[in-house]
Write an enzyme that holds these catalytic residues in place. Structure first.
Site, PDB file in Angstrom:
ATOM      1  N   SER A 124       0.841  -1.193   0.000  1.00 54.60           N
ATOM      2  CA  SER A 124       0.000   0.000   0.000  1.00 54.60           C
ATOM      3  C   SER A 124       0.877   1.244   0.000  1.00 54.60           C
ATOM      4  CB  SER A 124      -0.907   0.010   1.226  1.00 54.60           C
ATOM      5  OG  SER A 124      -0.133  -0.176   2.393  1.00 54.60           O
ATOM      6  N   ARG A 128       0.941  11.786   3.426  1.00 57.31           N
ATOM      7  CA  ARG A 128       0.243  12.644   4.389  1.00 57.31           C
ATOM      8  C   ARG A 128       0.969  13.977   4.502  1.00 57.31           C
ATOM      9  NH1 ARG A 128       4.158  14.228   8.360  1.00 57.31           N
ATOM     10  NH2 ARG A 128       4.920  12.428   9.522  1.00 57.31           N
ATOM     11  N   GLU A 227      -1.488  14.086  16.558  1.00 52.57           N
ATOM     12  CA  GLU A 227      -0.294  14.844  16.926  1.00 52.57           C
ATOM     13  C   GLU A 227      -0.429  16.298  16.487  1.00 52.57           C
ATOM     14  OE1 GLU A 227       3.475  12.978  15.998  1.00 52.57           O
ATOM     15  OE2 GLU A 227       4.395  14.905  15.546  1.00 52.57           O
ATOM     16  N   ARG A 231      -3.985  16.070  10.062  1.00 58.77           N
ATOM     17  CA  ARG A 231      -3.161  15.248   9.185  1.00 58.77           C
ATOM     18  C   ARG A 231      -4.053  14.893   8.008  1.00 58.77           C
ATOM     19  NH1 ARG A 231       1.684  12.592  11.403  1.00 58.77           N
ATOM     20  NH2 ARG A 231       2.603  14.280  12.606  1.00 58.77           N
ATOM     21  N   CYS A 273       5.892  18.966  16.015  1.00 58.88           N
ATOM     22  CA  CYS A 273       7.250  18.428  16.096  1.00 58.88           C
ATOM     23  C   CYS A 273       8.114  19.099  15.024  1.00 58.88           C
ATOM     24  CB  CYS A 273       7.220  16.923  15.866  1.00 58.88           C
ATOM     25  SG  CYS A 273       8.851  16.171  15.936  1.00 58.88           S
ATOM     26  N   THR A 275      10.536  18.149  13.401  1.00 64.20           N
ATOM     27  CA  THR A 275      10.970  17.285  12.280  1.00 64.20           C
ATOM     28  C   THR A 275       9.981  17.330  11.124  1.00 64.20           C
ATOM     29  OG1 THR A 275       9.802  15.324  13.057  1.00 64.20           O
ATOM     30  CG2 THR A 275      12.053  15.638  13.851  1.00 64.20           C
ATOM     31  N   ARG A 282       4.987  13.257   4.387  1.00 59.55           N
ATOM     32  CA  ARG A 282       5.619  11.939   4.460  1.00 59.55           C
ATOM     33  C   ARG A 282       4.921  11.034   3.458  1.00 59.55           C
ATOM     34  NH1 ARG A 282       6.590   6.920   7.246  1.00 59.55           N
ATOM     35  NH2 ARG A 282       4.476   6.753   8.069  1.00 59.55           N
ATOM     36  N   ARG A 311      10.530   2.259   8.662  1.00 56.19           N
ATOM     37  CA  ARG A 311       9.788   2.110   9.925  1.00 56.19           C
ATOM     38  C   ARG A 311       9.108   0.753   9.934  1.00 56.19           C
ATOM     39  NH1 ARG A 311       6.288   7.770  10.864  1.00 56.19           N
ATOM     40  NH2 ARG A 311       8.093   9.153  10.787  1.00 56.19           N
ATOM     41  N   GLU A 316       5.632   4.737  13.317  1.00 55.82           N
ATOM     42  CA  GLU A 316       6.892   5.066  13.961  1.00 55.82           C
ATOM     43  C   GLU A 316       7.002   4.311  15.285  1.00 55.82           C
ATOM     44  OE1 GLU A 316       7.303   9.254  14.188  1.00 55.82           O
ATOM     45  OE2 GLU A 316       9.478   9.172  14.334  1.00 55.82           O
ATOM     46  N   SER A 477      14.813 -49.977   1.270  1.00 54.44           N
ATOM     47  CA  SER A 477      13.860 -49.207   2.061  1.00 54.44           C
ATOM     48  C   SER A 477      12.569 -48.985   1.280  1.00 54.44           C
ATOM     49  CB  SER A 477      14.469 -47.856   2.455  1.00 54.44           C
ATOM     50  OG  SER A 477      14.959 -47.215   1.301  1.00 54.44           O
ATOM     51  N   ARG A 481       4.493 -41.489   0.163  1.00 58.81           N
ATOM     52  CA  ARG A 481       4.177 -40.091   0.502  1.00 58.81           C
ATOM     53  C   ARG A 481       2.901 -39.683  -0.197  1.00 58.81           C
ATOM     54  NH1 ARG A 481       3.589 -37.359  -4.550  1.00 58.81           N
ATOM     55  NH2 ARG A 481       5.532 -37.387  -5.731  1.00 58.81           N
ATOM     56  N   ARG A 584       4.017 -32.535   2.451  1.00 59.75           N
ATOM     57  CA  ARG A 584       4.262 -33.890   1.973  1.00 59.75           C
ATOM     58  C   ARG A 584       4.292 -34.765   3.207  1.00 59.75           C
ATOM     59  NH1 ARG A 584       6.717 -34.713  -3.367  1.00 59.75           N
ATOM     60  NH2 ARG A 584       5.486 -33.317  -4.655  1.00 59.75           N
ATOM     61  N   ALA A 636       4.320 -44.421  -3.912  1.00 61.65           N
ATOM     62  CA  ALA A 636       4.853 -45.498  -3.074  1.00 61.65           C
ATOM     63  C   ALA A 636       6.097 -46.010  -3.770  1.00 61.65           C
ATOM     64  CB  ALA A 636       3.831 -46.618  -2.937  1.00 61.65           C
ATOM     65  N   GLY A 664      16.441 -42.130  -9.992  1.00 61.92           N
ATOM     66  CA  GLY A 664      17.700 -42.277  -9.261  1.00 61.92           C
ATOM     67  C   GLY A 664      17.423 -42.246  -7.771  1.00 61.92           C
ATOM     68  N   GLU A 668      13.803 -37.362  -7.764  1.00 62.68           N
ATOM     69  CA  GLU A 668      13.490 -37.071  -9.155  1.00 62.68           C
ATOM     70  C   GLU A 668      14.642 -36.282  -9.783  1.00 62.68           C
ATOM     71  OE1 GLU A 668       9.712 -35.228  -9.355  1.00 62.68           O
ATOM     72  OE2 GLU A 668       9.378 -35.804 -11.447  1.00 62.68           O
TER      73      GLU A 668
HETATM   74  P1  ADP Z   1       2.657   9.432  10.322  1.00 59.20           P
HETATM   75  O1  ADP Z   1       2.909   9.886  11.717  1.00 59.20           O
HETATM   76  O2  ADP Z   1       3.669   9.897   9.389  1.00 59.20           O
HETATM   77  O3  ADP Z   1       1.284   9.683   9.869  1.00 59.20           O
HETATM   78  P2  ADP Z   1       3.040   6.792  11.441  1.00 59.20           P
HETATM   79  O4  ADP Z   1       4.359   6.129  11.248  1.00 59.20           O
HETATM   80  O5  ADP Z   1       2.705   7.296  12.797  1.00 59.20           O
HETATM   81  O6  ADP Z   1       2.889   7.893  10.324  1.00 59.20           O
HETATM   82  O7  ADP Z   1       1.920   5.803  10.953  1.00 59.20           O
HETATM   83  C1  ADP Z   1       0.569   6.145  11.023  1.00 59.20           C
HETATM   84  C2  ADP Z   1      -0.295   5.014  10.498  1.00 59.20           C
HETATM   85  O8  ADP Z   1      -0.243   5.008   9.081  1.00 59.20           O
HETATM   86  C3  ADP Z   1       0.146   3.642  10.956  1.00 59.20           C
HETATM   87  O9  ADP Z   1      -0.998   2.855  11.231  1.00 59.20           O
HETATM   88  C4  ADP Z   1       0.841   3.101   9.749  1.00 59.20           C
HETATM   89  O10 ADP Z   1       0.787   1.698   9.705  1.00 59.20           O
HETATM   90  C5  ADP Z   1       0.040   3.707   8.627  1.00 59.20           C
HETATM   91  N1  ADP Z   1       0.787   3.772   7.365  1.00 59.20           N
HETATM   92  C6  ADP Z   1       1.901   4.478   7.089  1.00 59.20           C
HETATM   93  N2  ADP Z   1       2.306   4.280   5.826  1.00 59.20           N
HETATM   94  C7  ADP Z   1       1.434   3.406   5.270  1.00 59.20           C
HETATM   95  C8  ADP Z   1       1.304   2.787   3.978  1.00 59.20           C
HETATM   96  N3  ADP Z   1       2.143   3.051   2.973  1.00 59.20           N
HETATM   97  N4  ADP Z   1       0.279   1.941   3.784  1.00 59.20           N
HETATM   98  C9  ADP Z   1      -0.598   1.685   4.779  1.00 59.20           C
HETATM   99  N5  ADP Z   1      -0.533   2.218   5.998  1.00 59.20           N
HETATM  100  C10 ADP Z   1       0.465   3.080   6.248  1.00 59.20           C
HETATM  101  P1  ADP Z   2       8.917 -37.158  -3.925  1.00 59.26           P
HETATM  102  O1  ADP Z   2       9.049 -35.832  -4.535  1.00 59.26           O
HETATM  103  O2  ADP Z   2       7.978 -38.042  -4.615  1.00 59.26           O
HETATM  104  O3  ADP Z   2       8.689 -37.095  -2.449  1.00 59.26           O
HETATM  105  P2  ADP Z   2      11.691 -37.490  -4.701  1.00 59.26           P
HETATM  106  O4  ADP Z   2      11.970 -38.358  -5.860  1.00 59.26           O
HETATM  107  O5  ADP Z   2      11.819 -36.016  -4.860  1.00 59.26           O
HETATM  108  O6  ADP Z   2      10.288 -37.898  -4.117  1.00 59.26           O
HETATM  109  O7  ADP Z   2      12.579 -37.978  -3.497  1.00 59.26           O
HETATM  110  C1  ADP Z   2      12.542 -37.367  -2.272  1.00 59.26           C
HETATM  111  C2  ADP Z   2      13.494 -38.027  -1.288  1.00 59.26           C
HETATM  112  O8  ADP Z   2      12.959 -39.248  -0.839  1.00 59.26           O
HETATM  113  C3  ADP Z   2      14.858 -38.345  -1.888  1.00 59.26           C
HETATM  114  O9  ADP Z   2      15.840 -38.077  -0.945  1.00 59.26           O
HETATM  115  C4  ADP Z   2      14.757 -39.822  -2.143  1.00 59.26           C
HETATM  116  O10 ADP Z   2      16.022 -40.445  -2.093  1.00 59.26           O
HETATM  117  C5  ADP Z   2      13.918 -40.275  -0.976  1.00 59.26           C
HETATM  118  N1  ADP Z   2      13.249 -41.546  -1.241  1.00 59.26           N
HETATM  119  C6  ADP Z   2      12.313 -41.813  -2.155  1.00 59.26           C
HETATM  120  N2  ADP Z   2      11.939 -43.096  -2.098  1.00 59.26           N
HETATM  121  C7  ADP Z   2      12.652 -43.663  -1.106  1.00 59.26           C
HETATM  122  C8  ADP Z   2      12.727 -44.977  -0.552  1.00 59.26           C
HETATM  123  N3  ADP Z   2      11.961 -45.960  -0.985  1.00 59.26           N
HETATM  124  N4  ADP Z   2      13.603 -45.172   0.458  1.00 59.26           N
HETATM  125  C9  ADP Z   2      14.376 -44.192   0.919  1.00 59.26           C
HETATM  126  N5  ADP Z   2      14.346 -42.936   0.453  1.00 59.26           N
HETATM  127  C10 ADP Z   2      13.497 -42.671  -0.551  1.00 59.26           C
HETATM  128 MG    MG Z   3      10.245 -34.231  -5.244  1.00 53.03          MG
END
Ligand code: ADP
Ligand code: ADP
Ligand code: MG
Length: 710
Positions: A124, A128, A227, A231, A273, A275, A282, A311, A316, A477, A481, A584, A636, A664, A668
Site C-alpha cells: 500500500s 500525508r 499529533e 493530518r 514536532c 521534524t 511523508r 519504519r 513510527e 527401504s 508419501r 508432503r 509409493a 535415481g 526425481e
Molecule cells: P505518520 O505519523 O507519518 O502519519 P506513522 O508512522 O505514525 O505515520 O503511521 C501512522 C499510520 O499510518 C500507521 O498505522 C501506519 O501503519 C500507517 N501507514 C503508514 N504508511 C502506510 C502505507 N504506505 N500503507 C498503509 N498504511 C500506512
Molecule cells: P517425492 O518428490 O515423490 O517425495 P523425490 O523423488 O523427490 O520424491 O525424493 C525425495 C526423497 O525421498 C529423496 O531423498 C529420495 O532419495 C527419498 N526416497 C524416495 N523413495 C525412497 C525410498 N523408498 N527409500 C528411501 N528414500 C526414498
Molecule cells: Mg520431489
C-alpha cells in the site's frame, strides 16, 4: 488537561541523564535561564517544550513546539533554529530556507505513475501532510475549549469537500472499541499509545476534539487533533503513487481556500514536532522485501543513499512484520513537496529492483512462447499448448493473479521436461483448463478426469499388503508419501512470504497435535545447522533446493522462509513443510514391509484431515502444484538393487508396462547409484489410494522376479 512536571525537575533529569538529543546539545544553561519562567505570546512554556525529551533519554530530537509562536517569538526562535538546522542539515549553523510550496504540474504528478505494476512488492501507499490552525496552540498548551473549537472549524472545512473527497466525520468519543481497533489494524486510525508523544502533552484532554474524517473508500482521510491539528492523508492498496498524490494535492488546495494554516517564511508549514516542518509531507509505501530484510544492511544502505526512513508497519516506533517495511522520505524541509515525493519514488524503485533479484518471477510471456514454440520439446505442455490455445489463455489471470507465464516458465526453460507445466494456484486448473486438462489426461492415461473419492482400503485389504522382500536381500527401504495443499493458500509461485509463514504456522499447529508413534517435533530450515541438514539429506529424510526444474517453476520462491521438516523420533513418519507442495506426508522405513509403512501413513492422513482443510476438487482429487501429482497424490516407492535388470535394453519398456517409474536414488531428476533404483507407481489419478499402492506392489514384484532370474 495535561500538566508538565516543573521545569527545574525536567532540566535536572536532562542534565543528569545520558540523553544525546539535539535538545540537550543546544539548550545551554544561559538559554534555559532566559526561557524557564517566560511564556510565548500564545501562552506556552519551556517545560511543555522539553518535557518528553527530558523524560525519554533515547529521543533524538527531544523538543516539541508548545505552540506556533515558539518558532517566531524573538526569545524562543533562537533555540528552535539551532535544533531545526541541526536536524535538517546536520549542522546547527546551517542556513536552509524552505522554498514556497510546490506540488508539481499536472503532467509531473501523472508521471509519478505506479511503483509496482506486478503487485508483488508494494502492499500500500500513503502520503500525508500536517497542517496547523494559524494562531492556535499545539496540544500541550491547548485547553479543552481550544480542542473543541479546532474540531468545529476542521469539520466545517472538511464538510465542503465534494466528489471523491466527500466524506463523514467520526469523533473518537463514542466510537466503539471494536471499530477503533479494526481501523487501527487496517492502518486508518491513530492511537494514543506512544509514550514519547504522550509525555510531550500530545494526548492532553484526550479524547476531546479528536476524530477521523474519511471518504467512503477510506482513500482520503483526515485526522483531527492527533499529533497535529490536521493530518491530511491519501492512501490505497498497491503502488499507484501518481493517483494517491494527486488526490492529496486536490484536498490540500481546497482546504487552503477554507481556512488559514500556520506558516512561516523559510520554515514552511508549522507543526508540533520540528521534524515535520516545511513540506510536512511523508510519502510512504509498505513494501514487501523479505529477502532484503534477511540482511538489513543492504536495505539500510539504499535508504541512506536516497535519504529514506524505514519504519515498522504499525507506524513510527513499531517493528517490521513479515518482511514488510514502511519506507518514506526523511527530508521534509528545504525541498518542494514534489521533490520529496520523487525522492521516495526513486529510492523505492531501487529497493524493488534489488528485492526482485533475490526472489522469483516468471520471464515475460512473449519470450517464453518464442522459446517453446520454436523448440523441439516433447513435453505434454508443448503438445497441448497449440497457437490457438495460447492465444486464448495468454492474457488470462487466476483469482490470485496468477498467469500462464507462472505456469509454463519452467517447461519453457527446461525443454527436456516431460510435463512442462505447473499450477501456480488451485484456480489455475480452471482458468487454464484448455491446456491442463489434456496434459492431465495424457500423463495419467485416463480418458476423462474422473477421480474416485479417497479410498485407503479396509483393515483386511491393508493387512493383505505383503512384505516385498522378506529375505531382506534386494529392498533397501520403502517409502510412501502423499501431498496435501491448504485450501486457503496458492502454490509457491503465487505465494507471498507471509503466505509461507502463515502456512508453516498452520501446519505446525496441526502436526503438533499428533500422538503416539506419530508424535514428533518440527525443525525449521532457517535454524538448522549445515551438518544436520547434509546428514538428513544423505539419509533421504530431507529435501533440498537444488532441482532447477522446480526452481524455475517458482518452487523455491522466498526460500527458506516457512520451510522445514517435522518428524517422529525414529524418522518413520515425516512431514515436509513447503517443499514442492504445502505438505508432503511421508511414511518410511528400512526393508520392504509395505503394509506397515502404508498403515502408518493412512493413520496420519486421517488425523490431519480432522485439523486442516485441504484443496480438493471433484474429479481431480487432491490438488497439487504439479499436475502429475493430482488425484491420490500418492507415490509409493522402494529403493531396490536391480543391477541386472536395469541394464536390460527393455527395462524402461517393462517398467512402463507395469506403470512403474524408475528414478535415481536421490530423488526425481537424480542418477542411480550402484544399480539401486527408486521404483514407484507412476499413476496417481483415476484410481484409489489402495489401488495405486497395489499397482506399485505388483510391478515391483515382477521386476524383482525378473532380477532373480537373471
Ligand atoms: P505518520 O505519523 O507519518 O502519519 P506513522 O508512522 O505514525 O505515520 O503511521 C501512522 C499510520 O499510518 C500507521 O498505522 C501506519 O501503519 C500507517 N501507514 C503508514 N504508511 C502506510 C502505507 N504506505 N500503507 C498503509 N498504511 C500506512
Ligand atoms: P517425492 O518428490 O515423490 O517425495 P523425490 O523423488 O523427490 O520424491 O525424493 C525425495 C526423497 O525421498 C529423496 O531423498 C529420495 O532419495 C527419498 N526416497 C524416495 N523413495 C525412497 C525410498 N523408498 N527409500 C528411501 N528414500 C526414498
Ligand atoms: Mg520431489
Amino acid at each position: 488537561q495535561w500538566i508538565s512536571k516543573p521545569v527545574e525537575e525536567l532540566w535536572d533529569s536532562l542534565q543528569k541523564g545520558k540523553s544525546q538529543s539535539l535538545l540537550k546539545k543546544h539548550l545551554t544553561e544561559a538559554t534555559y535561564k532566559k526561557l524557564k519562567d517566560k511564556k510565548t505570546t500564545l501562552g506556552g512554556t519551556l517545560a511543555q517544550c522539553i518535557s518528553s525529551g527530558a523524560l525519554h533519554e533515547g529521543s533524538k530530537v527531544g523538543i516539541y513546539a508548545c505552540d506556533p509562536a515558539a518558532y517566531s517569538d524573538p526569545d524562543w526562535k533562537e533555540l528552535f533554529n539551532l535544533i531545526i538546522q541541526d536536524y535538517h542539515t546536520g549542522n546547527a549553523a546551517g542556513t536552509v530556507k524552505h522554498p514556497q510550496p510546490s506540488f508539481g504540474t499536472d503532467a509531473e504528478i501523472d508521471s509519478l505513475g505506479d511503483l509496482d505494476p506486478t503487485g508483488q512488492f508494494v502492499v500500500s501507499t500513503r502520503v500525508r501532510v500536517a497542517r496547523s490552525h494559524a494562531g492556535m496552540p499545539f496540544p500541550p498548551a491547548a485547553k479543552k475549549e481550544d480542542f473543541e473549537k479546532m474540531e468545529k472549524l476542521g469539520c466545517e472545512g472538511l464538510s465542503t469537500l465534494t466528489g471523491e473527497l466527500a466524506g463523514t466525520y467520526y469523533p473518537l468519543r463514542g466510537m466503539d472499541k471494536a471499530t477503533q481497533n479494526k481501523m487501527i489494524e487496517d492502518h486508518f486510525l491513530f492511537r494514543a499509545d506512544d509514550s514519547v508523544l504522550g509525555d510531550a502533552g500530545g494526548y492532553s484532554c484526550w479524547d476531546t476534539g479528536r476524530g477521523i474524517f474519511h471518504n467512503k473508500d477510506k482513500t482520503f482521510l483526515t485526522w483531527l487533533n492527533e499529533e497535529d491539528h490536521f493530518r491530511f492523508i491519501s492512501m490505497q492498496k498497491g503502488g499507484n503513487l501518481g493517483q494517491i498524490y494527486k488526490r492529496l494535492v486536490s484536498a490540500i488546495k481546497h482546504m487552503e481556500t477554507k481556512m488559514k494554516f500556520a506558516k512561516m517564511d523559510g520554515l514552511g508549514y508549522l507543526t508540533f514536532c520540528p521534524t515535520n516542518l516545511g513540506t510536512t509531507l511523508r510519502a510512504s509505501v509498505h513494501v514487501r522485501v523479505p529477502m532484503l530484510s534477511k540482511d538489513p544492511k543492504v536495505l539500510k544502505d539504499i535508504c541512506a543513499k536516497y535519504n529514506l526512513q524505514p519504519r515498522g508497519v504499525h507506524g513510527e516506533h513499531s517493528d517490521s512484520k513479515g518482511g514488510i517495511y514502511d519506507i518514506s522520505n526523511r527530508q521534509r524541509l528545504g525541498l518542494t513537496e514534489f521533490q520529496a515525493v520523487t525522492a521516495m519514488k526513486n529510492g523505492v524503485l531501487e529497493i524493488i529492483k534489488e528485492e526482485a533479484k533475490l526472489t522469483w518471477m516468471p520471464k515475460p510471456m512473449p519470450e517464453l512462447w518464442e522459446r517453446i514454440s520454436k523448440s523441439d520439446s516433447q513435453s505434454l505442455m508443448k503438445k497441448f499448448l497449440t497457437p490457438e490455445v495460447y492465444a486464448k489463455l495468454k492474457d488470462k489471470k487466476t483469482s490470485l493473479n496468477g498467469t500462464l507465464a507462472h505456469c509454463i516458465n519452467s517447461g519453457c526453460l527446461h525443454l527436456g521436461s516431460k510435463v512442462g507445466i505447473y499450477a501456480c494456484d488451485p484456480d489455475a486448473y480452471t482458468t487454464f483448463e484448455d491446456v491442463f486438462n489434456p496434459v492431465i489426461k495424457a500423463y495419467h492415461k485416463v480418458d476423462s478426469i474422473n477421480h474416485p473419492v479417497p479410498t485407503f482400503g479396509t483393515e483386511a485389504e491393508m493387512k493383505a499388503l505383503e512384505n516385498i522382500d522378506p529375505e531382506n536381500k534386494m529392498v533397501l527401504s520403502t517409502r510412501i508419501r502423499v501431498a496435501r495443499s491448504h485450501k486457503k493458500y496458492p502454490f509457491p509461485p503465487a505465494c507471498t512470504s507471509e503466505d509461507f509463514e502463515n502456512m508453516e504456522a498452520d501446519s505446525v499447529a496441526a502436526l503438533s497435535t499428533l500422538t503416539g508413534e506419530l508424535a514428533g517435533n518440527y525443525y525449521p530450515l532457517r535454524t538448522m545447522d549445515a551438518k544436520t541438514m547434509e546428514q538428513m539429506i544423505q539419509d533421504h529424510f530431507l529435501f533440498r533446493n537444488d532441482d532447477d526444474v522446480l526452481g524455475d517453476a517458482g518452487g523455491y520462491k522466498y526460500w527458506d522462509i516457512g520451510r522445514g521438516i517435522f518428524h517422529n523420533k525414529d524418522k518413520t513418519f515425516l512431514t515436509w513443510v513447503n517443499e514442492e507442495d504445502h505438505l508432503r506426508l511421508i511414511s518410511m522405513q528400512k526393508g520392504g514391509d509395505l503394509g506397515t509403512v502404508y498403515r502408518r501413513l493412512v493413520k496420519a492422513i486421517n488425523e490431519l484431515e480432522k485439523k486442516l482443510t485441504f484443496a480438493k476438487r471433484d474429479g481431480y482429487g487432491y490438488l497439487t502444484f504439479c499436475p502429475s501429482n493430482l488425484g491420490t497424490t500418492l507415490r509409493a516407492s522402494v529403493h531396490m538393487a536391480i543391477p541386472h535388470v536395469s541394464k536390460q535394453p527393455n527395462f524402461k519398456e517393462f517398467c512402463e508396462k507395469y506403470s512403474i517409474q524408475p528414478r535415481g536414488i536421490h530423488g526425481e531428476h537424480s542418477e542411480s547409484e550402484g544399480g539401486v533404483f527408486d521404483l514407484s507407481n507412476k499413476r496417481r489419478l483415476g484410481l484409489t489410494e489402495y489401488a495405486a499402492v497395489r499397482e506399485m506392489l505388483d510391478g515391483v514384484l515382477a521386476i524383482k522376479k525378473w532380477e532373480e532370474e537373471l
